[in-house]
Design a protein around this motif. Sequence first.
Motif, PDB file in Angstrom:
ATOM      1  N   LEU A 246      42.564  51.042   5.875  1.00 52.13           N
ATOM      2  CA  LEU A 246      42.622  51.631   4.536  1.00 52.13           C
ATOM      3  C   LEU A 246      42.933  50.612   3.440  1.00 52.13           C
ATOM      4  O   LEU A 246      42.922  50.955   2.259  1.00 52.13           O
ATOM      5  N   LYS A 247      43.159  49.385   3.808  1.00 50.52           N
ATOM      6  CA  LYS A 247      43.338  48.333   2.803  1.00 50.52           C
ATOM      7  C   LYS A 247      41.990  47.867   2.261  1.00 50.52           C
ATOM      8  O   LYS A 247      41.932  47.205   1.234  1.00 50.52           O
ATOM      9  N   GLU A 248      40.914  48.238   2.962  1.00 56.48           N
ATOM     10  CA  GLU A 248      39.573  47.858   2.528  1.00 56.48           C
ATOM     11  C   GLU A 248      39.010  48.936   1.606  1.00 56.48           C
ATOM     12  O   GLU A 248      39.083  50.122   1.906  1.00 56.48           O
ATOM     13  N   LYS A 249      38.445  48.506   0.498  1.00 53.51           N
ATOM     14  CA  LYS A 249      37.936  49.443  -0.515  1.00 53.51           C
ATOM     15  C   LYS A 249      36.899  50.414   0.053  1.00 53.51           C
ATOM     16  O   LYS A 249      36.928  51.612  -0.242  1.00 53.51           O
ATOM     17  N   GLU A 250      36.000  49.907   0.863  1.00 52.31           N
ATOM     18  CA  GLU A 250      34.960  50.765   1.451  1.00 52.31           C
ATOM     19  C   GLU A 250      35.588  51.901   2.270  1.00 52.31           C
ATOM     20  O   GLU A 250      35.167  53.049   2.184  1.00 52.31           O
ATOM     21  N   ASN A 251      36.594  51.573   3.043  1.00 56.33           N
ATOM     22  CA  ASN A 251      37.259  52.593   3.855  1.00 56.33           C
ATOM     23  C   ASN A 251      38.072  53.561   3.002  1.00 56.33           C
ATOM     24  O   ASN A 251      38.207  54.736   3.349  1.00 56.33           O
ATOM     25  N   GLN A 252      38.618  53.087   1.896  1.00 55.84           N
ATOM     26  CA  GLN A 252      39.329  53.983   0.984  1.00 55.84           C
ATOM     27  C   GLN A 252      38.387  55.042   0.438  1.00 55.84           C
ATOM     28  O   GLN A 252      38.751  56.213   0.318  1.00 55.84           O
ATOM     29  N   GLU A 253      37.162  54.638   0.110  1.00 54.40           N
ATOM     30  CA  GLU A 253      36.161  55.584  -0.399  1.00 54.40           C
ATOM     31  C   GLU A 253      35.777  56.597   0.685  1.00 54.40           C
ATOM     32  O   GLU A 253      35.630  57.789   0.406  1.00 54.40           O
ATOM     33  N   ILE A 254      35.583  56.121   1.900  1.00 58.82           N
ATOM     34  CA  ILE A 254      35.266  57.019   3.012  1.00 58.82           C
ATOM     35  C   ILE A 254      36.399  58.028   3.196  1.00 58.82           C
ATOM     36  O   ILE A 254      36.173  59.231   3.341  1.00 58.82           O
ATOM     37  N   PHE A 255      37.624  57.533   3.177  1.00 62.53           N
ATOM     38  CA  PHE A 255      38.802  58.374   3.363  1.00 62.53           C
ATOM     39  C   PHE A 255      38.898  59.450   2.276  1.00 62.53           C
ATOM     40  O   PHE A 255      39.140  60.620   2.563  1.00 62.53           O
ATOM     41  N   LYS A 256      38.684  59.050   1.026  1.00 63.37           N
ATOM     42  CA  LYS A 256      38.782  59.995  -0.099  1.00 63.37           C
ATOM     43  C   LYS A 256      37.720  61.077  -0.033  1.00 63.37           C
ATOM     44  O   LYS A 256      37.945  62.203  -0.473  1.00 63.37           O
ATOM     45  N   SER A 257      36.545  60.741   0.491  1.00 67.50           N
ATOM     46  CA  SER A 257      35.453  61.706   0.502  1.00 67.50           C
ATOM     47  C   SER A 257      35.375  62.523   1.792  1.00 67.50           C
ATOM     48  O   SER A 257      34.514  63.382   1.922  1.00 67.50           O
ATOM     49  N   PHE A 258      36.260  62.274   2.739  1.00 64.10           N
ATOM     50  CA  PHE A 258      36.233  62.974   4.028  1.00 64.10           C
ATOM     51  C   PHE A 258      37.021  64.271   3.927  1.00 64.10           C
ATOM     52  O   PHE A 258      38.249  64.259   3.834  1.00 64.10           O
ATOM     53  N   HIS A 259      36.305  65.391   3.926  1.00 57.65           N
ATOM     54  CA  HIS A 259      36.924  66.713   3.830  1.00 57.65           C
ATOM     55  C   HIS A 259      36.227  67.678   4.776  1.00 57.65           C
ATOM     56  O   HIS A 259      35.530  68.599   4.339  1.00 57.65           O
ATOM     57  N   PRO A 260      36.390  67.486   6.074  1.00 59.24           N
ATOM     58  CA  PRO A 260      35.676  68.349   7.016  1.00 59.24           C
ATOM     59  C   PRO A 260      36.251  69.766   7.025  1.00 59.24           C
ATOM     60  O   PRO A 260      37.444  69.963   6.813  1.00 59.24           O
ATOM     61  N   GLN A 261      35.396  70.705   7.242  1.00 59.68           N
ATOM     62  CA  GLN A 261      35.841  72.089   7.388  1.00 59.68           C
ATOM     63  C   GLN A 261      36.291  72.346   8.827  1.00 59.68           C
ATOM     64  O   GLN A 261      37.158  73.161   9.079  1.00 59.68           O
ATOM     65  N   GLU A 262      35.659  71.635   9.733  1.00 60.67           N
ATOM     66  CA  GLU A 262      35.963  71.814  11.152  1.00 60.67           C
ATOM     67  C   GLU A 262      35.568  70.557  11.894  1.00 60.67           C
ATOM     68  O   GLU A 262      34.569  69.924  11.565  1.00 60.67           O
ATOM     69  N   ILE A 263      36.357  70.204  12.883  1.00 58.92           N
ATOM     70  CA  ILE A 263      36.033  69.081  13.742  1.00 58.92           C
ATOM     71  C   ILE A 263      36.182  69.560  15.184  1.00 58.92           C
ATOM     72  O   ILE A 263      37.169  70.194  15.523  1.00 58.92           O
ATOM     73  N   SER A 264      35.199  69.248  16.000  1.00 61.70           N
ATOM     74  CA  SER A 264      35.319  69.608  17.407  1.00 61.70           C
ATOM     75  C   SER A 264      34.744  68.478  18.254  1.00 61.70           C
ATOM     76  O   SER A 264      33.931  67.686  17.787  1.00 61.70           O
ATOM     77  N   PHE A 265      35.192  68.417  19.455  1.00 60.74           N
ATOM     78  CA  PHE A 265      34.761  67.390  20.382  1.00 60.74           C
ATOM     79  C   PHE A 265      34.342  68.092  21.661  1.00 60.74           C
ATOM     80  O   PHE A 265      35.068  68.942  22.170  1.00 60.74           O
ATOM     81  N   HIS A 266      33.186  67.758  22.173  1.00 58.92           N
ATOM     82  CA  HIS A 266      32.663  68.392  23.365  1.00 58.92           C
ATOM     83  C   HIS A 266      32.259  67.347  24.371  1.00 58.92           C
ATOM     84  O   HIS A 266      31.886  66.233  24.007  1.00 58.92           O
ATOM     85  N   THR A 267      32.326  67.708  25.611  1.00 59.92           N
ATOM     86  CA  THR A 267      31.826  66.834  26.678  1.00 59.92           C
ATOM     87  C   THR A 267      30.775  67.595  27.476  1.00 59.92           C
ATOM     88  O   THR A 267      30.833  68.812  27.595  1.00 59.92           O
TER      89      THR A 267
END
Length: 76
Positions: free
Chosen positions: A51-72
């Motif tokens: 998160l010290k990198e500007k690009e990752n800060q932008e990704i972090f700010k714009s990440f607003h998932p409604q749902e996250i799931s993981f399947h195998t």
Amino acid sequence: MKNMHQLPIIVEKDEDGLYVVECPLFSCCYTQGKTLDAALKNIREVIELCLKEKENQEIFKSFHPQEISFHTLSYA
């Protein structure tokens, strides 16, 4: 109190018994630990570094998932 953000992480126990943890939101954001607690502590530190990198800060700010799931899927 800070706004809490939920980030996806993937935890896998490898063949050597180490816990490998990755945050797929950021490239090269992964670590490991001998215990699950150690691995989770380590990934928090790696995320802070990412998160010290500007690009990752932008990704972090714009990440607003409604749902996250993981399947195998199992294959024979």
